[in-house]
Design a protein around this motif. Sequence first.
Motif, PDB file in Angstrom:
ATOM      1  N   GLY B  62      54.740  33.511  13.379  1.00  0.00           N
ATOM      2  CA  GLY B  62      55.400  34.995  12.804  1.00  0.00           C
ATOM      3  C   GLY B  62      56.465  34.140  13.742  1.00  0.00           C
ATOM      4  O   GLY B  62      57.338  34.178  14.282  1.00  0.00           O
ATOM      5  N   GLU B 102      57.328  40.564  13.093  1.00  0.00           N
ATOM      6  CA  GLU B 102      55.956  39.707  11.735  1.00  0.00           C
ATOM      7  C   GLU B 102      55.174  40.289  12.171  1.00  0.00           C
ATOM      8  O   GLU B 102      54.887  39.874  13.873  1.00  0.00           O
ATOM      9  CB  GLU B 102      56.800  38.537  10.894  1.00  0.00           C
ATOM     10  CG  GLU B 102      57.892  37.989  11.052  1.00  0.00           C
ATOM     11  CD  GLU B 102      58.327  37.253  10.662  1.00  0.00           C
ATOM     12  OE1 GLU B 102      56.441  35.593  10.282  1.00  0.00           O
ATOM     13  OE2 GLU B 102      59.310  36.627  10.260  1.00  0.00           O
ATOM     14  N   ASP B 103      53.856  39.745  11.454  1.00  0.00           N
ATOM     15  CA  ASP B 103      52.888  39.734  12.696  1.00  0.00           C
ATOM     16  C   ASP B 103      52.940  38.824  13.057  1.00  0.00           C
ATOM     17  O   ASP B 103      53.253  37.469  12.612  1.00  0.00           O
ATOM     18  CB  ASP B 103      51.510  39.538  10.986  1.00  0.00           C
ATOM     19  CG  ASP B 103      51.627  41.129   9.990  1.00  0.00           C
ATOM     20  OD1 ASP B 103      51.905  42.472  11.022  1.00  0.00           O
ATOM     21  OD2 ASP B 103      50.932  40.950   9.369  1.00  0.00           O
ATOM     22  N   CYS B 104      52.295  38.722  14.079  1.00  0.00           N
ATOM     23  CA  CYS B 104      52.717  36.878  14.971  1.00  0.00           C
ATOM     24  C   CYS B 104      51.286  37.002  15.842  1.00  0.00           C
ATOM     25  O   CYS B 104      50.226  38.166  16.080  1.00  0.00           O
ATOM     26  CB  CYS B 104      53.706  37.457  15.604  1.00  0.00           C
ATOM     27  SG  CYS B 104      53.714  37.974  16.525  1.00  0.00           S
TER      28      CYS B 104
END
Lengths: 228, 611
Positions: B62, B102-104
């Motif tokens: 991410g 971001e999704d990470c």
Amino acid sequence: MLDHWRYQKRCQTIAQRFRQAGLADYLTESAALEVDTIANTPLIAVDLEMTGLDARENQIVAIGWTHVDGGRIRFAANQHLLINAGQTVGYSAAIHELLDSDVAHGVALEEGLATLFEAARGRVWLFHHASLDVGFLQRASISWAGFAMPFMVLDTLQMELSLRQQRDLPVQHDDLRLNKLRAHYNLPAYTAHNALTDASSTAELLLAIAEKMEPATALKLKPYLTYF
Amino acid sequence: MPTNYHDASHATEFLHTVIPFNALLTDELNSLAYKLEAAYYPQGKVIFSSRPAPGLGIIRKGAVRMLDDKQKFLDKRSEGELFGHAIYFHGEMKDYVVEAEEDCLIWHLSAEDFVELCNANVLVGEYFSSRLKTRLSAATQVKHSVTQVRDLLKRAPVMVDADMSIHDAASRMSAENVSSVLVVKNQQLCGIVTDKDLRHRVLATGLDPSGAIGNVMTANPKHMAVDASVDEALLLMMRENYHHLPVMDDDKPLGLVTAGDILRAQSEHPLRLVRDIYKSKSINGLLELSQRLTPLFERMVTLGRDVEQIGRMVTLITDAFTVRLLQLSEQHLGEPPIAYAWVVFGSQAREEQTARTDQDNGLVLERDADGEEADYFARLSELVCDGLDQLGYVYCPGEVMALNVKWRVSLGGWKQHFDGWINEPKPKSVMYSSIFFDIRCVFGKSRLVEDLQAYASKRARENRIFRRFMAENVLTHRPPLGFFRRFVQEDDGSHSEGLNLKHRGIVPITDLVRMRALETGIHEANTFRRIELATEKGAMNEDDASSLRDALILINRIRLEHQSKQMVAGRKPTNFVPIEELSPLLRRNLKAAFMLVENAQQALALRYQVL
């Protein structure tokens, strides 16, 4: 609720009957476990490698696990045990890449189980597709401890399934496989396939699913518990 | 495959690609991995807002963004990058908050563990210790390196008169191929015009290009004195957001420096090169990167890092080129038909390289290869060895390369090689042994190499006659103590004016320590670590261990300092040091170091009854 109560009773009853020190502790602590959110519920994520899919015919050749505490996966708890099952790994070697010669270095199943249950004390179990692994562990616990060990588990596969059902999302064939789901949640693809990486993978997946299920507040885990 | 282990191998594998952790050894990486904790943050979630940061974050997957206390965007980081440490944003160190872009998946290292890591490992510590400052101050300690803006000037400035038309000034810039000109009036600097000014102030506004250039210049530009330090110039540029600075000798314009000039001069961190190597997509890309090697070596040597670290760093780069060539070759040829290990020998195996040297390598195959399989590995070796040669790691004159079918055999074949040398110790086999006992796997199935090492080590320990031959060989390289009495010259005609520190100082120590490793079954190749392990096992006492260690460090340092001077003077570095170049103190120290080596050799001679 009733399930949970029944589970506690079972743990307590067995704990009294079996005085085997480590096991009694595991059972007592398991019965007393408070299950709330990921942030305040200790978890143990586990994955097994087996010689096949049938708990009656096949055997465990490797156990991998890690701990989740305070919502974080602790690498310090990572453990990978090879189990010397005394049975040839046969064609399953193609999947887990463990050869008979590798497994020969492993510990006896009893010793492996003792280490595992010690590590699981005071923790909720976490699997991806729990019924398969728990089936093997219960089967193994019968010959080891004389009874089928009670399990209180979270199952990432079941959680994703209920998430999709709640939101009316379609479930295609294969969608719920560990690696497919991980890609869906933007989690890294691990090339090595072993019990430990799969256990870690499952733990990461749980953290991701929980955030998606309950973006605003912390997800309550209790409704997702399954008892074996 | 593993037996039973606490393991974070998926973590170490990734950490290996993260700057600066790629400088750590596998053991160090493992113990780092052991301390990590993974957490998942969905897009938009704040990862930390507290100051100081609660530790280091490694982005496993991410991306994150960093914001200042007014929520202003500072920077973005993605997979394989770090946050949480002190970061310079446009030359200024700022506090920042981090949130998930971001999704990470983030791996956290606690603040205490982070500090401990920095203290335990110089390279990592140096990397994090306010990086820009370190780089600049390190550069100022070195005489030849770029410290003054004077050193950055490449050409006389292009100057135009303030009355010249914009059109003529622009034509002049094109003709001279420059991106900016200095504007003068009565021989005095009064302004500067850049490409950007022409774009913004002329083209964009539709200004008539027949007007005077003086009307569109930046008047009275900030400038630097020719003896100002590069640090000052860089600071001024960053503070004012200038890209061009006129350089003056009193009132006289001498030239221009650009931000790019400065950044290029502040050569890069070696670990960045390693990462770029791993990202390179072709041999041409690697060739381009190899251009950066020589200045990098010069810088490392001149900065006087400690000898052990230089060896590790330089070898890390050689390893990276080797591994990347192998990966690219595998992509080209397809999956290897059977498992193999790419092994390196000699100084690369020992992680003691200090410059680009000959390649010494081989292939250990899982089993004997049949016709088609053998073809695959022949082609693989050709691609890799040719590639290394092109990158400046020239073919080994003794043909110790995977290119040679003799050194491209199965594990069994290698065991037979070792059997041959150990059972029939001839001069040639003793020579081979001293090369091949320093072995390290850099790619592929390392278990093959471990197996081979265990085997060879066992055989060598069992065979005292073989070891006696090895001992005899060790004693052929004597330290040049006589040299200090009379100025004896080396026999080698081409360099008759110096002391060969490599053959007379470093090789004897390496050989002595290898003997200890053979006797005690140590599988490590690095000389320093061999000494450490031999001491742990009680095969060497603390005194002898530190003597050899100090001698090796001293001799190496003198050699590297000498090579650095040669490089500064634009000459090819050699191992020959003229004794008159050394200060009396250094001479005395060097002599003491040689005496330590001689003592150790005498002890060895006694042990094996060779004279």
